[in-house]
Motif scaffolding. Structure first.
Motif: not given
Length: 128
Positions: A85-90
């Protein structure tokens, strides 16, 4: 013929209660930790979805807010299940900040990435 004595019923009930108490004491922390992680992931998804929708609608400071949220979440992340989630958000933040991409292509890619995460956002209509 020898009759096997099993003891009073109260002793058996006490032993069963002690066994159940030990099982609860051993496995309750694992269950509460699982529930806590599940709720944190759900909350992360909800906030990410709202912030991305705001960025798609080009609300003031929405991309900056999304960027700060992702960075703070990375710092506080202790669950590897949230890494995607955080990687895609970044990656979405970098798409919004990339001036080489046109707005329509950015929006389509962000909508695709959100669908990949199982989250839905609506692509705003671009007025020409």
């Amino acid at each position: 013929m020898a009759i096997l004595e099993i003891g009073p019923l109260a002793d058996w009930a006490e032993a069963t209660a002690e066994l159940l108490a030990v099982c609860v004491a051993l496995f309750l922390p694992y269950y509460t930790d699982y529930q806590k992680k599940k709720h944190q992931r759900r909350n992360l998804k909800i906030v990410l979805q709202e912030l991305v929708q705001a960025a798609l609608e080009q609300r003031p400071d929405s991309v900056k807010t999304l960027d700060i949220f992702i960075k703070v979440s990375f710092l506080g992340n202790r669950d590897s299940a949230n890494d995607e989630l955080l990687m895609v958000g970044s990656h979405m933040v970098s798409l919004f900040e990339d001036t080489a991409l046109d707005r329509q292509a950015t929006q389509q890619e962000v909508v695709r990435l959100m669908a990949q995460l199982g989250l839905s956002v609506t692509e705003p209509v671009v007025a020409d």
